[in-house]
Design an enzyme around this catalytic site. Sequence first.
Site, mmCIF file in Angstrom:
data_model
loop_
_atom_site.group_PDB
_atom_site.id
_atom_site.type_symbol
_atom_site.label_atom_id
_atom_site.label_comp_id
_atom_site.label_asym_id
_atom_site.label_seq_id
_atom_site.Cartn_x
_atom_site.Cartn_y
_atom_site.Cartn_z
ATOM 1 N N HIS A 308 1.304 -0.351 0.003
ATOM 2 C CA HIS A 308 1.927 0.171 -1.206
ATOM 3 C C HIS A 308 2.563 1.508 -0.882
ATOM 4 O O HIS A 308 2.042 2.278 -0.069
ATOM 5 C CB HIS A 308 0.889 0.343 -2.322
ATOM 6 N N ASP A 366 0.136 -6.786 -6.554
ATOM 7 C CA ASP A 366 1.176 -7.813 -6.641
ATOM 8 C C ASP A 366 0.759 -9.100 -5.934
ATOM 9 O O ASP A 366 1.142 -10.192 -6.343
ATOM 10 C CB ASP A 366 2.488 -7.301 -6.045
#
Length: 437
Positions: A308, A366
Amino acid sequence: MANKTLELSDLASGKKTELQLKSGTIGPDVVDIAAVNKDLGVFTFDPGFMATASTESKITYIDGDAGVLLYRGYPIEQLAENSTFLEVAYLILYGELPDAAKWEDFQKRVKSHTMVHEGIRRFLSGYHHDAHPMGMLVGTVGGLSTFYHDSLDINDPRHREISAHRLIAKMPTIAAASYKKNIGEPTVYPRNHLSYAANLLNMMFSVPCEDYEVNPVAERALDLLLILHADHEQNASTSTVRLAGSSGANPFACVAAGIASLWGPAHGGANEAVLDMLTEIGEAKNIPKYLDKAKDKDDPFRLMGFGHRVYKNFDPRATIIRQTCYEVLDEFADANDPMFELALRLEEFALKDEYFVERKLYPNVDYYSGIIYKALGIPTTMFTAMFAVARTAGWMAHWMEMMSDPTQRIGRPRQLYTGEMRREYVPIDVRKPAGTA
């Protein structure tokens, strides 16, 4: 800390300026660069805003190194375990968890706005049957101001509050109607006795000719995803909402701009990209080959859903949602579906691979959210729309915070110009072809 300063000098001109260091409640100090242009005649340069605080906010705090996410000071882990999305929306909007009376009042206010004007349903019918849901959301949400212009005075706190309630309430209705448009089924009206997540599931999957009962595992999983996606500090879409709002645009237009920003595959489309990646990998036997491709800097293949930009250690939202992912797969997934087996095998391989472990490239939210949505029967084209439903709470909280700030000014970033120097206009009949002397 408030009295600390940095001295900045221009050696060529001998000019100097003092820059004040400002401290937040927690997190790194920031340097107030307002005097740089006035005193030194220069601008700062920070593409992607990697080291720039664009605003002051009291809503969300992220510590990417420690894997911390706080909404109004509350750890995301506690909210995910104990709260609901609608209560979290209240917290984000108003700064405190509600007492019993305020909670009851807030629920009633939001639920009083779940229906949309019938003209909006006709508006949606004008889209092509295979229009992308995000395209429909951008246009329809932007058009809400033409239907609900009774409370559009952005300088009136009560009008701002009504707009926030309307958008939080109507986003699930519009998102579900977009899905129904895609599959050719009639729009389902909201049912206000249901929870926020259950209402969304009912509007998406029920049909007039049959009874439909929301599965509690699906309801809790969706509510949890909404909580985890409710806000995430000054990300691209939130910054877009704030920048649009700084011009005095109405809140529906600002949120429509945020939806457009969220639509990008680098932002809200990341979980859809995870499933595209799994489709490309195809089978579990191909995983080692694709892991090698991901390690090759010259290979365009990237392992989607791992790592991320903000979280340099682990994504706290992924830690929370991982167990729910397994629960949803146990409840809904076809045991023979190779996609789910592949997803779990890829996670297993990556978590044991030194290359990814050393670089702390762990699965992020995600990765798991896309798998959950697919298991719930939500198509990939709707993934980002579900994200938009959740993030509306954060967008409106940031918009309301900005509009209540008396020092708020229109956003106007500057640039480093690298184009042509001044040149004179030449009539077309005497112009030479480009590139000739």
